[in-house]
Design an enzyme around this catalytic site. Structure first.
Site, PDB file in Angstrom:
ATOM      1  N   THR A 186      39.589  37.477  38.290  1.00 13.46           N
ATOM      2  CA  THR A 186      39.602  36.326  37.715  1.00 13.46           C
ATOM      3  C   THR A 186      39.009  35.247  38.176  1.00 13.46           C
ATOM      4  O   THR A 186      38.933  34.079  37.608  1.00 13.46           O
ATOM      5  CB  THR A 186      40.611  36.092  36.611  1.00 13.46           C
ATOM      6  OG1 THR A 186      41.780  36.357  37.754  1.00 13.46           O
ATOM      7  CG2 THR A 186      41.007  37.108  35.661  1.00 13.46           C
ATOM      8  N   HIS A 242      44.701  34.429  46.223  1.00  9.68           N
ATOM      9  CA  HIS A 242      45.659  33.609  46.939  1.00  9.68           C
ATOM     10  C   HIS A 242      46.799  33.984  47.446  1.00  9.68           C
ATOM     11  O   HIS A 242      47.176  35.313  47.501  1.00  9.68           O
ATOM     12  CB  HIS A 242      45.891  32.176  46.028  1.00  9.68           C
ATOM     13  CG  HIS A 242      46.450  32.684  44.781  1.00  9.68           C
ATOM     14  ND1 HIS A 242      47.606  33.125  44.443  1.00  9.68           N
ATOM     15  CD2 HIS A 242      45.744  32.850  43.347  1.00  9.68           C
ATOM     16  CE1 HIS A 242      47.840  33.700  43.113  1.00  9.68           C
ATOM     17  NE2 HIS A 242      47.126  33.291  42.473  1.00  9.68           N
ATOM     18  N   HIS A 290      48.964  36.937  45.975  1.00 11.06           N
ATOM     19  CA  HIS A 290      48.717  38.225  46.138  1.00 11.06           C
ATOM     20  C   HIS A 290      48.847  38.855  47.462  1.00 11.06           C
ATOM     21  O   HIS A 290      48.451  40.149  47.844  1.00 11.06           O
ATOM     22  CB  HIS A 290      46.796  38.476  45.953  1.00 11.06           C
ATOM     23  CG  HIS A 290      46.572  37.955  44.767  1.00 11.06           C
ATOM     24  ND1 HIS A 290      45.824  36.766  44.376  1.00 11.06           N
ATOM     25  CD2 HIS A 290      46.428  38.475  43.363  1.00 11.06           C
ATOM     26  CE1 HIS A 290      45.428  36.461  43.298  1.00 11.06           C
ATOM     27  NE2 HIS A 290      45.821  37.580  42.557  1.00 11.06           N
ATOM     28  N   LYS A 344      51.363  35.977  29.923  1.00  2.00           N
ATOM     29  CA  LYS A 344      50.616  34.872  29.462  1.00  2.00           C
ATOM     30  C   LYS A 344      50.776  34.790  27.850  1.00  2.00           C
ATOM     31  O   LYS A 344      51.331  35.617  27.277  1.00  2.00           O
ATOM     32  CB  LYS A 344      49.102  35.093  29.605  1.00  2.00           C
ATOM     33  CG  LYS A 344      48.771  35.228  30.943  1.00  2.00           C
ATOM     34  CD  LYS A 344      47.412  35.252  31.158  1.00  2.00           C
ATOM     35  CE  LYS A 344      46.992  35.746  32.573  1.00  2.00           C
ATOM     36  NZ  LYS A 344      47.400  37.114  32.780  1.00  2.00           N
ATOM     37  N   ARG A 364      43.257  34.777  27.884  1.00  2.00           N
ATOM     38  CA  ARG A 364      42.313  34.083  28.635  1.00  2.00           C
ATOM     39  C   ARG A 364      40.997  34.014  28.316  1.00  2.00           C
ATOM     40  O   ARG A 364      40.611  34.882  27.524  1.00  2.00           O
ATOM     41  CB  ARG A 364      42.320  34.831  30.086  1.00  2.00           C
ATOM     42  CG  ARG A 364      42.510  34.183  31.426  1.00  2.00           C
ATOM     43  CD  ARG A 364      42.291  35.044  32.381  1.00  2.00           C
ATOM     44  NE  ARG A 364      43.637  35.338  33.207  1.00  2.00           N
ATOM     45  CZ  ARG A 364      43.978  34.475  33.967  1.00  2.00           C
ATOM     46  NH1 ARG A 364      43.037  33.629  34.581  1.00  2.00           N
ATOM     47  NH2 ARG A 364      45.275  34.574  34.727  1.00  2.00           N
ATOM     48  N   GLN A 387      44.712  50.319  32.272  1.00  2.00           N
ATOM     49  CA  GLN A 387      45.063  50.478  33.361  1.00  2.00           C
ATOM     50  C   GLN A 387      45.720  51.872  33.625  1.00  2.00           C
ATOM     51  O   GLN A 387      45.802  52.475  34.750  1.00  2.00           O
ATOM     52  CB  GLN A 387      46.088  49.428  33.719  1.00  2.00           C
ATOM     53  CG  GLN A 387      46.589  49.300  35.015  1.00  2.00           C
ATOM     54  CD  GLN A 387      47.536  48.077  35.423  1.00  2.00           C
ATOM     55  OE1 GLN A 387      47.302  47.034  34.642  1.00  2.00           O
ATOM     56  NE2 GLN A 387      48.427  48.138  36.024  1.00  2.00           N
ATOM     57  N   ASP A 431      55.735  42.442  37.730  1.00  2.00           N
ATOM     58  CA  ASP A 431      55.312  42.343  36.272  1.00  2.00           C
ATOM     59  C   ASP A 431      54.344  43.466  35.832  1.00  2.00           C
ATOM     60  O   ASP A 431      54.177  43.501  34.710  1.00  2.00           O
ATOM     61  CB  ASP A 431      54.379  40.919  36.219  1.00  2.00           C
ATOM     62  CG  ASP A 431      53.369  40.846  37.245  1.00  2.00           C
ATOM     63  OD1 ASP A 431      53.414  41.456  38.244  1.00  2.00           O
ATOM     64  OD2 ASP A 431      52.238  40.096  36.669  1.00  2.00           O
ATOM     65  N   LYS A 462      58.013  28.855  42.797  1.00  3.79           N
ATOM     66  CA  LYS A 462      57.033  29.915  42.991  1.00  3.79           C
ATOM     67  C   LYS A 462      56.488  29.756  44.420  1.00  3.79           C
ATOM     68  O   LYS A 462      55.778  28.779  44.646  1.00  3.79           O
ATOM     69  CB  LYS A 462      56.183  30.050  41.818  1.00  3.79           C
ATOM     70  CG  LYS A 462      55.707  31.385  41.737  1.00  3.79           C
ATOM     71  CD  LYS A 462      54.749  31.688  40.397  1.00  3.79           C
ATOM     72  CE  LYS A 462      53.670  32.561  40.304  1.00  3.79           C
ATOM     73  NZ  LYS A 462      52.815  32.798  38.924  1.00  3.79           N
ATOM     74  N   LYS A 517      52.470  27.885  45.901  1.00  3.37           N
ATOM     75  CA  LYS A 517      51.761  26.816  45.006  1.00  3.37           C
ATOM     76  C   LYS A 517      52.156  25.349  45.997  1.00  3.37           C
ATOM     77  O   LYS A 517      53.111  25.278  46.345  1.00  3.37           O
ATOM     78  CB  LYS A 517      52.329  26.548  43.690  1.00  3.37           C
ATOM     79  CG  LYS A 517      52.170  28.050  42.757  1.00  3.37           C
ATOM     80  CD  LYS A 517      50.716  27.905  42.404  1.00  3.37           C
ATOM     81  CE  LYS A 517      50.382  27.191  40.999  1.00  3.37           C
ATOM     82  NZ  LYS A 517      48.956  27.446  40.627  1.00  3.37           N
ATOM     83  N   THR A 518      51.149  24.592  45.751  1.00  4.18           N
ATOM     84  CA  THR A 518      51.130  23.358  46.558  1.00  4.18           C
ATOM     85  C   THR A 518      50.474  22.343  45.699  1.00  4.18           C
ATOM     86  O   THR A 518      50.048  22.766  44.697  1.00  4.18           O
ATOM     87  CB  THR A 518      50.467  23.293  47.882  1.00  4.18           C
ATOM     88  OG1 THR A 518      49.047  23.374  47.625  1.00  4.18           O
ATOM     89  CG2 THR A 518      50.813  24.526  48.642  1.00  4.18           C
TER      90      THR A 518
END
Length: 403
Positions: free
Chosen positions: A44, A49, A52, A86, A90, A179, A200, A235, A238-239
């Site tokens: 996606t 990042h 992962h 979600k 998306r 999947q 998840d 989490k 994340k910055t």
RNA sequence: GGAGGGGUGGCCGAGCGGUCAAUGGCAGCAGACUGUAAAUCUGCCGGGUUUUCCCUACGUUGGUUCAAAUCCAACCCCCUCCA
């Protein structure tokens, strides 16, 4: 529980295990060489990042313990969109974007895994290879009959959406079916027996395990990793600037190194275990450091993590720059270089370097005595900078002005 | 289909004709303290302009008014209850 296999022992000791479908079964299988397992990655975005990284490290650990890891690119499933976690569908990506993302993402795996044809070599596959040519009616007859809609409706990814009365399209509803089919196909083609992933993915993974048993009588396994959070509960990964990208063209080596250098004290040991190959006893020693000495552990973490993802040279350059910038108050080569026309007014230099988002913010920061030029506090917005210099906002954010 | 309620700045959430670029909280940035940590305290937090000036913004589009996030109309979307 106590595991017999080195692989699971390591995973447990290092904190990678959340759930296993059949711990004894996996343990027995992992005790023999050549355990084959896969993890799927959505395409996606143009880069993976830090979020992962758990998955990537799982594959790395598998390879380190004699297994054969498969990195599965979701070239097919990304066209559907995973509804897990979600509330809304998306934006569907077009094929060109997916292809570009795949090309961009695949390179990072080469830093963590050794690819090849040997029994211990990693493989990279793309589920577009078998999903795109499926015959709808045949697929429904062969596989669709094994899926219980009743059960699918109880899956978190579906149920949460329905409970909140958010729309769930039939397209997304099919994601878990495809999947699951991936798993069966990987088992049939390559003998892959295990799927791993984040917590998840548990529902999607167990459906694949069940499907494999039903259509092929295969004994498949699933293993999930816990969601990693920072010590403050947020989490991980994340910055303010957004995601911490693994691709060097998305995030500078310097910033990647700084991300690890600045982790919370309480997270150093955990992150060393999860995201580096540092031996346990060394981690225990680093973790035991008190007070300011824990900074040494953070430097070790930053170097190790950056070396893995960006290479030893990147880590060395970042560390040297950090030493020059913070310990000696100078500047290092790894700081961002920003080309500007001299002479340039201070406010303009602040916005040009991105240290300030607007001139208004630049003026405010000047008023707060937050700006330094070559280490000297400056406050006049119109001060003209005549040549190369180091511009700093606060203690941590620096840029080198160059011609 | 019927009856109500709601869509506000990155998020949550006040405001309900002027004094509103819009209370408060979160997130973020900076300062102090430190160890490039945490916690705490302080300041800032739409954009432009050397600054009681202009622009953009309160779902969308029109309207009323000297003046609207606030009133009216239509439309779009969301929620609750009834059918």
């Amino acid at each position: 529980m106590t595991y017999k296999s080195d692989y699971l022992q390591t995973l447990q000791r290092r904190g990678y295990i959340h759930q296993i479908t059949d711990a004894e079964g996996v343990d027995a299988r992992a005790s023999k060489p050549g355990l084959m397992a896969y993890i799927g990655f959505d395409l996606t975005g143009p880069s993976l990042h830090v979020g992962h990284l758990m998955s990537i490290m799982m594959l790395r650990r598998l390879q380190q313990h004699g297994g054969k890891p498969i990195a599965l690119m979701g070239g097919g499933t990304t066209r559907i969109g995973d509804p897990s976690g979600k509330d809304t569908q998306r934006q569907l990506l077009d094929n060109d974007t997916i292809a570009a993302n795949k090309a961009s993402i695949r390179r990072v795996f080469e830093r963590f895994l050794t690819f090849g044809d040997g029994p211990n070599d990693a493989m990279m596959l793309d589920n577009a290879d078998w999903l795109l040519d499926l015959n709808y009616v045949e697929f429904l007859r062969d596989y669709g009959r094994h899926f219980s809609v009743n059960r699918m409706l109880t899956m978190d990814s579906v149920r949460l959406r329905l409970d909140r009365e958010q729309p769930l399209s039939f397209l997304e509803f099919n994601y878990m079916v495809l999947q699951s089919y991936d798993f069966v196909e990987l088992n049939r083609r390559y003998g892959c027996v295990m799927q791993m992933g984040g917590s998840d993915q548990w529902g999607n993974i167990t459906m694949g395990v069940d499907l494999g048993r039903r259509v092929a009588g295969a004994e498949l396994y699933g293993l999930t990793t816990p969601l990693i959070t920072n010590a403050d509960g947020s989490k991980m990964g994340k910055t303010a600037a957004g995601a911490v990208w693994l691709n060097a063209d998305m995030l500078a080596d310097w910033d990647y190194w700084q991300f690890w250098r600045n982790v919370d004290d309480r997270d150093v040991g955990k992150f060393l275990r999860l995201f580096t190959d540092m031996p346990d006893d060394e981690i225990a020693r680093l973790e035991g450091l008190e007070g300011a000495e824990i900074n040494d552990a953070k430097i070790v973490l930053a170097n190790a993590a950056t070396t893995l993802c960006r290479g030893a040279h990147a880590a060395e350059a970042a560390e040297a720059t950090a030493r020059a910038t913070f310990a000696e108050g100078g500047a290092g080569e790894a700081l961002p270089h920003v080309s500007v026309p001299f002479p340039i007014a201070l406010v303009d230099a602040l916005t040009a370097t991105g240290l300030a988002a607007s001139k208004g913010e630049a003026r405010r920061k000047l008023g707060e005595n937050a700006v330094r030029l070559d280490g000297e506090p400056v406050s006049d917005p119109n001060h003209l900078i005549s040549g190369p210099a180091r511009l700093s906002l606060g203690r941590k954010r620096h840029a080198l002005l160059v011609k």
